[in-house]
Design an enzyme around this catalytic site. Structure first.
Site, PDB file in Angstrom:
ATOM      1  N   ARG A 209       0.786  -1.266   0.216  1.00 35.38           N
ATOM      2  CA  ARG A 209      -0.035  -0.144   0.040  1.00 35.38           C
ATOM      3  C   ARG A 209       0.886   1.460  -0.074  1.00 35.38           C
ATOM      4  O   ARG A 209       0.474   2.299  -0.415  1.00 35.38           O
ATOM      5  CB  ARG A 209      -0.826  -0.099   1.254  1.00 35.38           C
ATOM      6  CG  ARG A 209      -2.133  -1.055   1.244  1.00 35.38           C
ATOM      7  CD  ARG A 209      -3.189  -0.788   2.338  1.00 35.38           C
ATOM      8  NE  ARG A 209      -2.272  -1.370   3.543  1.00 35.38           N
ATOM      9  CZ  ARG A 209      -2.711  -0.911   4.772  1.00 35.38           C
ATOM     10  NH1 ARG A 209      -4.092  -0.735   4.762  1.00 35.38           N
ATOM     11  NH2 ARG A 209      -2.063  -1.633   5.737  1.00 35.38           N
TER      12      ARG A 209
ATOM     13  N   LYS B   5       0.445 -18.587   5.755  1.00 40.01           N
ATOM     14  CA  LYS B   5      -0.357 -18.681   6.497  1.00 40.01           C
ATOM     15  C   LYS B   5      -0.590 -17.301   7.338  1.00 40.01           C
ATOM     16  O   LYS B   5       0.216 -16.308   7.275  1.00 40.01           O
ATOM     17  CB  LYS B   5      -0.298 -19.541   7.497  1.00 40.01           C
ATOM     18  CG  LYS B   5       1.013 -19.151   8.727  1.00 40.01           C
ATOM     19  CD  LYS B   5       1.143 -20.132   9.951  1.00 40.01           C
ATOM     20  CE  LYS B   5       1.951 -19.548  11.020  1.00 40.01           C
ATOM     21  NZ  LYS B   5       1.949 -20.006  12.307  1.00 40.01           N
TER      22      LYS B   5
ATOM     23  N   HIS C  46       2.304 -26.244  11.644  1.00 40.41           N
ATOM     24  CA  HIS C  46       3.592 -26.652  11.572  1.00 40.41           C
ATOM     25  C   HIS C  46       4.030 -28.153  12.351  1.00 40.41           C
ATOM     26  O   HIS C  46       4.207 -29.043  11.657  1.00 40.41           O
ATOM     27  CB  HIS C  46       4.788 -25.812  12.415  1.00 40.41           C
ATOM     28  CG  HIS C  46       5.018 -24.513  11.927  1.00 40.41           C
ATOM     29  ND1 HIS C  46       4.817 -24.132  10.370  1.00 40.41           N
ATOM     30  CD2 HIS C  46       4.656 -23.362  12.387  1.00 40.41           C
ATOM     31  CE1 HIS C  46       4.761 -22.812  10.385  1.00 40.41           C
ATOM     32  NE2 HIS C  46       4.710 -22.303  11.738  1.00 40.41           N
TER      33      HIS C  46
END
Length: 485
Positions: free
Chosen positions: A46, A144, A236
């Site tokens: 941005r 993630k 994980h």
């Protein structure tokens, strides 16, 4: 093998992950001439800035995060010139046209790395599709978290599937890019001595520990709604468990390996209301000391009271032929005494010791696979202590150790993201997570969370700088097991 990408687009390029991992990884690949010569790197975020300003950001990131003996200023400057910047706010669909213009109509294969907040996944995917940056010639990597439960993960996956086929979707678990994690496959399937013993007949239990010394590190807005089980266990730790427990794949390719992993994840025994208190311990760190420095309690660091768990210890079982009756102990937490990620394979003792009559005790063998901070494989064996043995035979536990930095001292240790970015560019999904894996992980974790809520369980306090609540010790010791502290 898919065609190599000729354009790599990095979303979230001004963020912490890009500065610490992605840009240094791309520099490392470029330094070793592993990036395609014609690859263009387009960064977007941005922040309003031009190419020159972002290239200064790139050089600062490399200076801050690349080891000094590996940073070549001239080559770093040359790498920075490969990077172009396009400002883009994903919530403004009209901004995607500028990105498409920068990519151009003849970009060839495109790889996109999406490192943004999950709330921006859908608008970003919609924006990409609206300007033709989706389809058969584009593959998408997603960092993630991929949701907070099965329902939200399914929503994200559906949004991705609306523009990108599963074959072009690369879900990242950076642990899979670590050398020792990949070496686990070599250890199991390239050595005939282990596989005949890799089952319930010879293995007593398995421990997987992911311990962190850090607290929130300014990430309270993300961590507090998530907690340890969603932040670490769901991704994980369950991936590590799947690699330990999977059946031998027919070949080293994405489909064969991921097929075997998902079978493991689907065989996890549900933890229910009736079993949760015997299978799970939750904790939240209080004040204490880590590395000799005082640290505040979680609620103090967060700035408000919370019932979020910063520690989880659980006992899992796999309901299949190979692992029936073998407990898998998983433990993860923040503000632990040391940073450590490891897998312990505890073998059973010999069925009869011929040495006991001579006063010698044989201990069960143990295989220790250290993933971080040091990558190491250590096998504990019994050996006779040298001597004339006039008063009985003495046995001692000895280590057979394979230290990656010693055995492979001539090979540079790479950041996990180097492997993952290169695989994304080359179109190899083997070390990425498939949709059915993610959803199997979430289904099991959602069941665990529901069970502890039904049981009214809340986190037990533990002192920062310790290995969690004392109840975690009892969880293992009920079965005669001690954590590898």
């Amino acid at each position: 093998m898919a065609d190599k990408a000729s354009t790599l687009i990095l979303f979230g390029a001004t963020g912490d992950l890009a500065a610490r991992m992605l840009l240094p990884s791309l520099y490392g690949l470029d330094l070793d001439s592993l990036l395609p010569d014609r690859l263009r790197i387009i960064a977007t975020a941005r922040t309003e800035q031009d190419d020159a300003a972002f290239r200064e950001h790139v050089l600062k990131a490399l200076g801050d995060h690349v080891p000094a003996d590996y940073l070549d200023q001239d080559k770093a400057a040359a790498f920075a010139q490969r990077v172009h910047y396009v400002p883009l706010d994903a919530t403004h669909p009209q901004g995607f046209k500028a990105l498409a213009d920068a990519v151009g109509p003849d970009a060839g294969e495109i790889a996109i790395f999406l490192s943004t907040a999950p709330s921006l996944f859908k608008p970003t995917i919609d924006g990409l599709a609206s300007v033709g940056l989706a389809g058969d010639h584009v593959r998408l990597a997603l960092e993630k978290p991929l949701g907070t439960d099965l329902a939200s993960s399914t929503e994200i996956n559906d949004a991705v599937a609306s523009a990108f086929p599963e074959s072009a979707t690369f879900r990242i678990d950076h642990y899979l890019g670590k050398e020792t994690v990949q070496n686990l496959l070599a250890l199991r399937f390239a050595n005939v001595i282990f596989e005949p013993l890799w089952n319930a007949r010879a293995i007593d239990h398995v421990q997987i520990t992911v311990a962190e010394t850090i607290g929130l590190e300014g990430r309270g807005g993300y961590y507090d709604p998530s907690g340890a089980i969603r932040d670490m266990v769901q991704n994980h730790m369950l991936q590590l468990l799947a690699l330990v427990a999977m059946e031998p794949p027919a070949s080293f390719d994405a489909t064969a390996i991921r097929d075997e992993k998902v079978k493991v994840l689907r065989s996890l025994r549900p933890i229910t209301r009736d079993s949760v208190e015997q299978s799970l311990v939750l904790g939240q760190f209080g004040s204490g000391a880590v590395d000799g420095q005082p640290v505040p309690a979680y609620a103090e660091e967060l700035g408000k009271p919370s019932e979020t768990e910063t520690f989880v210890a659980l006992k899992a079982h796999l309901e299949n032929w190979r692992w029936a009756g073998v407990p898998f102990y998983l433990r993860t937490g923040k503000r632990m005494p040391e940073r450590r990620t490891e897998i312990v394979i505890q073998f059973k003792g010999v069925p009869h010791s011929m040495f006991s009559g001579k006063g010698a005790q044989a201990r069960p063998n143990r295989l220790l696979i250290s993933i971080q901070p040091e990558e190491n494989i250590e096998l504990k064996l019994m050996a006779k202590v040298p001597g004339l043995d006039r008063h009985g035979i003495r046995l001692r536990e000895v280590d057979m150790e394979i230290g990656q930095k010693d055995v492979f001292s001539d090979v540079r240790r790479r950041i996990a993201y180097e492997r993952l970015l290169l695989d994304l560019i080359e179109g190899d999904p083997t070390l990425f997570v498939r949709r059915d894996e993610v959803e199997a992980q979430w289904a099991w974790v959602d069941g665990v969370r529901q069970a502890w809520k039904e049981a009214g369980m809340t986190p037990k306090s533990y002192t920062a700088g310790t290995w969690g609540p004392s109840a975690a010790i009892a969880l293992a010791e009920r079965n005669g097991v001690s954590w590898n502290d």
